[in-house]
Design a protein around this motif. Sequence first.
Motif, PDB file in Angstrom:
ATOM      1  N   ILE A 146     -38.586 -11.283 -20.499  1.00 39.47           N
ATOM      2  CA  ILE A 146     -37.193 -11.337 -20.971  1.00 39.47           C
ATOM      3  C   ILE A 146     -36.491 -10.011 -20.651  1.00 39.47           C
ATOM      4  CG2 ILE A 146     -35.684 -11.602 -22.982  1.00 39.47           C
ATOM      5  CD1 ILE A 146     -37.835 -13.316 -24.276  1.00 39.47           C
ATOM      6  N   HIS A 147     -37.221  -8.928 -20.888  1.00 40.70           N
ATOM      7  CA  HIS A 147     -36.708  -7.595 -20.544  1.00 40.70           C
ATOM      8  C   HIS A 147     -36.294  -7.556 -19.071  1.00 40.70           C
ATOM      9  CE1 HIS A 147     -37.685  -3.665 -18.657  1.00 40.70           C
ATOM     10  NE2 HIS A 147     -37.020  -3.160 -19.671  1.00 40.70           N
ATOM     11  N   ASP A 148     -37.173  -8.042 -18.204  1.00 42.06           N
ATOM     12  CA  ASP A 148     -36.907  -8.000 -16.766  1.00 42.06           C
ATOM     13  C   ASP A 148     -35.668  -8.819 -16.398  1.00 42.06           C
ATOM     14  OD1 ASP A 148     -39.175  -6.527 -16.739  1.00 42.06           O
ATOM     15  OD2 ASP A 148     -40.447  -8.069 -15.817  1.00 42.06           O
ATOM     16  N   VAL A 149     -35.539 -10.000 -17.019  1.00 47.23           N
ATOM     17  CA  VAL A 149     -34.391 -10.854 -16.704  1.00 47.23           C
ATOM     18  C   VAL A 149     -33.086 -10.143 -17.070  1.00 47.23           C
ATOM     19  CG1 VAL A 149     -33.167 -12.960 -17.352  1.00 47.23           C
ATOM     20  CG2 VAL A 149     -35.626 -13.038 -16.894  1.00 47.23           C
ATOM     21  N   PHE A 150     -33.046  -9.578 -18.287  1.00 47.83           N
ATOM     22  CA  PHE A 150     -31.803  -8.944 -18.724  1.00 47.83           C
ATOM     23  C   PHE A 150     -31.487  -7.679 -17.935  1.00 47.83           C
ATOM     24  CE2 PHE A 150     -31.843 -11.743 -22.407  1.00 47.83           C
ATOM     25  CZ  PHE A 150     -30.487 -12.011 -22.510  1.00 47.83           C
ATOM     26  N   THR A 151     -32.509  -6.894 -17.601  1.00 49.27           N
ATOM     27  CA  THR A 151     -32.207  -5.671 -16.845  1.00 49.27           C
ATOM     28  C   THR A 151     -31.797  -6.025 -15.422  1.00 49.27           C
ATOM     29  OG1 THR A 151     -34.571  -5.432 -16.398  1.00 49.27           O
ATOM     30  CG2 THR A 151     -33.666  -4.127 -18.184  1.00 49.27           C
ATOM     31  N   GLU A 152     -32.353  -7.114 -14.894  1.00 44.71           N
ATOM     32  CA  GLU A 152     -31.981  -7.475 -13.533  1.00 44.71           C
ATOM     33  C   GLU A 152     -30.528  -7.952 -13.454  1.00 44.71           C
ATOM     34  OE1 GLU A 152     -34.737  -9.938 -11.480  1.00 44.71           O
ATOM     35  OE2 GLU A 152     -33.374 -10.154  -9.767  1.00 44.71           O
ATOM     36  N   ILE A 153     -30.100  -8.766 -14.421  1.00 43.56           N
ATOM     37  CA  ILE A 153     -28.698  -9.211 -14.347  1.00 43.56           C
ATOM     38  C   ILE A 153     -27.752  -8.027 -14.579  1.00 43.56           C
ATOM     39  CG2 ILE A 153     -29.129 -11.636 -14.928  1.00 43.56           C
ATOM     40  CD1 ILE A 153     -27.952 -11.018 -17.732  1.00 43.56           C
ATOM     41  N   TRP A 154     -28.205  -7.036 -15.324  1.00 37.36           N
ATOM     42  CA  TRP A 154     -27.355  -5.852 -15.503  1.00 37.36           C
ATOM     43  C   TRP A 154     -27.216  -5.105 -14.176  1.00 37.36           C
ATOM     44  CZ3 TRP A 154     -23.947  -3.995 -18.847  1.00 37.36           C
ATOM     45  CH2 TRP A 154     -23.562  -2.655 -18.738  1.00 37.36           C
ATOM     46  N   ALA A 155     -28.337  -4.938 -13.500  1.00 38.56           N
ATOM     47  CA  ALA A 155     -28.319  -4.196 -12.241  1.00 38.56           C
ATOM     48  C   ALA A 155     -27.478  -4.916 -11.183  1.00 38.56           C
ATOM     49  CB  ALA A 155     -29.745  -3.981 -11.745  1.00 38.56           C
ATOM     50  N   LYS A 156     -27.514  -6.261 -11.212  1.00 38.64           N
ATOM     51  CA  LYS A 156     -26.821  -7.019 -10.170  1.00 38.64           C
ATOM     52  C   LYS A 156     -25.475  -7.563 -10.646  1.00 38.64           C
ATOM     53  CE  LYS A 156     -29.655 -10.316  -9.304  1.00 38.64           C
ATOM     54  NZ  LYS A 156     -30.529 -11.385  -8.765  1.00 38.64           N
ATOM     55  N   ARG A 157     -24.993  -7.071 -11.791  1.00 37.12           N
ATOM     56  CA  ARG A 157     -23.885  -7.759 -12.463  1.00 37.12           C
ATOM     57  C   ARG A 157     -22.656  -7.962 -11.588  1.00 37.12           C
ATOM     58  NH1 ARG A 157     -24.328  -2.709 -14.418  1.00 37.12           N
ATOM     59  NH2 ARG A 157     -22.506  -1.361 -14.424  1.00 37.12           N
ATOM     60  N   THR A 158     -22.346  -6.989 -10.732  1.00 34.52           N
ATOM     61  CA  THR A 158     -21.112  -7.125  -9.953  1.00 34.52           C
ATOM     62  C   THR A 158     -21.251  -8.180  -8.862  1.00 34.52           C
ATOM     63  OG1 THR A 158     -21.898  -5.279  -8.621  1.00 34.52           O
ATOM     64  CG2 THR A 158     -20.283  -4.788 -10.336  1.00 34.52           C
ATOM     65  N   ARG A 159     -22.489  -8.524  -8.520  1.00 35.00           N
ATOM     66  CA  ARG A 159     -22.690  -9.470  -7.415  1.00 35.00           C
ATOM     67  C   ARG A 159     -22.959 -10.899  -7.900  1.00 35.00           C
ATOM     68  NH1 ARG A 159     -27.459  -6.765  -5.141  1.00 35.00           N
ATOM     69  NH2 ARG A 159     -27.192  -5.278  -6.859  1.00 35.00           N
ATOM     70  N   LEU A 160     -23.036 -11.100  -9.215  1.00 38.78           N
ATOM     71  CA  LEU A 160     -23.369 -12.436  -9.732  1.00 38.78           C
ATOM     72  C   LEU A 160     -22.131 -13.321  -9.797  1.00 38.78           C
ATOM     73  CD1 LEU A 160     -25.633 -11.447 -12.771  1.00 38.78           C
ATOM     74  CD2 LEU A 160     -26.388 -12.327 -10.562  1.00 38.78           C
ATOM     75  N   SER A 161     -22.361 -14.638  -9.702  1.00 31.70           N
ATOM     76  CA  SER A 161     -21.257 -15.540  -9.973  1.00 31.70           C
ATOM     77  C   SER A 161     -21.348 -15.962 -11.438  1.00 31.70           C
ATOM     78  CB  SER A 161     -21.335 -16.764  -9.060  1.00 31.70           C
ATOM     79  OG  SER A 161     -22.612 -17.342  -9.196  1.00 31.70           O
ATOM     80  N   VAL A 162     -20.335 -16.636 -11.929  1.00 35.47           N
ATOM     81  CA  VAL A 162     -20.349 -17.063 -13.331  1.00 35.47           C
ATOM     82  C   VAL A 162     -21.092 -18.402 -13.416  1.00 35.47           C
ATOM     83  CG1 VAL A 162     -18.961 -17.538 -15.356  1.00 35.47           C
ATOM     84  CG2 VAL A 162     -18.101 -15.985 -13.601  1.00 35.47           C
ATOM     85  N   PRO A 163     -22.203 -18.428 -14.134  1.00 38.84           N
ATOM     86  CA  PRO A 163     -22.949 -19.696 -14.190  1.00 38.84           C
ATOM     87  C   PRO A 163     -22.215 -20.751 -15.022  1.00 38.84           C
ATOM     88  CG  PRO A 163     -24.023 -17.999 -15.534  1.00 38.84           C
ATOM     89  CD  PRO A 163     -22.842 -17.349 -14.897  1.00 38.84           C
ATOM     90  N   ASP A 164     -22.423 -22.029 -14.670  1.00 39.58           N
ATOM     91  CA  ASP A 164     -21.803 -23.108 -15.444  1.00 39.58           C
ATOM     92  C   ASP A 164     -22.364 -23.135 -16.852  1.00 39.58           C
ATOM     93  OD1 ASP A 164     -20.231 -23.925 -13.412  1.00 39.58           O
ATOM     94  OD2 ASP A 164     -21.733 -25.311 -12.591  1.00 39.58           O
ATOM     95  N   ASN A 165     -23.661 -22.875 -16.941  1.00 39.07           N
ATOM     96  CA  ASN A 165     -24.324 -22.931 -18.232  1.00 39.07           C
ATOM     97  C   ASN A 165     -25.228 -21.706 -18.332  1.00 39.07           C
ATOM     98  OD1 ASN A 165     -26.183 -23.399 -20.308  1.00 39.07           O
ATOM     99  ND2 ASN A 165     -26.074 -25.628 -20.033  1.00 39.07           N
TER     100      ASN A 165
END
Lengths: 195, 372
Positions: A52-71
Amino acid sequence: MGEPTNERQLWQDFQNGDDDAYTQLYRLHVRAMYRYGLSLVPVSEAFVLDCIHDVFTEIWAKRTRLSVPDNVRYYLLKSLKTRILHLLKRQERPHQFVSQDDFDDLWTEPANDELQTQEEESINKQELIKNLISQLPPRQQEAIRLRFVENLEYTQIAELLSMNRQSAQNLVFRAVEKLRNWLLPSLFYLFSRFF
Amino acid sequence: MTNLYQTYSATDFVTDDAFLKHQLTPDENSKEWWQSWLAQNPHKQEEWQRAVRLLEAVKLGLNEYTRTYLTPEAEAMLLQRINATNQAHDEETISRALPALNRSWAWYAAAACVICIAGLGWYTYTKKPLPPYQAYVKNLNDSKIEKINQSALPLLVQLPDGSQVKLFPQSRLSYDSHFGQQNRSVYLSGKAFFDVTKQPHSPFFVYANELVTKVLGTSFVVQAYPNDKHVEVQVKTGKVSVFTQNDPDKKQKLNNRELEGIVLTPNQQIILNRQELRLSKTLVAEPQILLEKLQIPTFEFEETPVVEVFELIEKAYGVNIVYDAELLSSCTITASLTDESLPHKIKLICQGIGASYETIDAQIVVYSKGCK
């Protein structure tokens, strides 16, 4: 699940670097991730928390490149499972979980008298149904948790179980149908107003 | 769409997206839609009701899964870890970006960087992940009670349940204002001696750095200063059990009325290595005699079988001495050991009979080839 529009807003705020939005997303979903993770690798709580730690830190690191998920919940559960599988594969952990398609076929139907004992041993309805669910093949269990607890759509469940939409729906259907048949004989004395 | 449902069984409904959407997250639209559908299809009403109850049953069976419990402490600690990693990552990204600067505006860039780094430093300083104690305390309610000992002398704290805490200098102790109503939990930073009143049905918990100590009624010392590399728990009387915050079975150990996991008895101590989260159990440096004053035996021996001496010591100090009774059966000792400490007593006895010993996992193991 919260209102999706609200979550989309939260997600966008988080992508702009808003700490509070990020923390809110964490609080909204960490428990669902925890229970789903534990259901995949029941032996290791610490390992699940790491993932869970890895998932949250990864989305933080990549936040500017992510799209907005539907769900958002689906997105996070999917990322968590990917992470868990990746680490299990890499480390070849001893408690690798059996989840190949063939496994369902190996699963034997519990004998009738086995079910009978279970009914007698169950103190209440909840216990009884819980025990029946635990008799289902693991993939069916995973599918019904995702459908009825996390309220994901079949396309999303299909993604998580690497199958097509129709197979995912069939999986849930088979599980529910089996539970219904198992429960039918007991309705007369246990569930007076059941079916 | 309307026709589609004509042949539906209860299971078909329960696995249908539209039906589930209405059951799990109903809104005005879905309510209206299904009401009108049911009105138009009275012959399907019974099957529809069966489906509703079937779904209820399935959800009931999944209840335990739905309510899988993550403790607030674990949730807070995980968030802390996540924030710490994010911060480290953000700092790295900024410092990596520096060498790529263009020379022509290097001066401005340098100035900007100084401001940037200063700002970041301040940000890091203020947003630093909380130490365990602060994280615990943050989760307590607003009317929490906190005792801080800034003096040079120990401070005596009386808890609502009658338990007493001797709080050493530079230490803090917090507890919920509802302490004792649902649980007995206190949070410690620093060192304290606890004398806990016995309540078999309500275990007492001390949270100190990464270590949780659980007791039913006993006295013991916990030492956990914020910058220490270790957390230590030493038992004076009774029994305590300890486990770490990241213990996979923590939930069970917290809720169970019994003491399980690593159990410590008097004169034993546990040391938690905070970096590796590794626990090791040893004897305290100076084990004390546990018996009442009047029951304390003299340790004066004359031609006394060494096995008897070991038994006497085991009883007096509550320690376990491991030896081969048969091999030692012919060994006797003549000595006056009353004023010696436990380690000294053992050392002198072993010298006297030509044996050696070591302490393993809080037990004293004696190696001997026997006596002639």
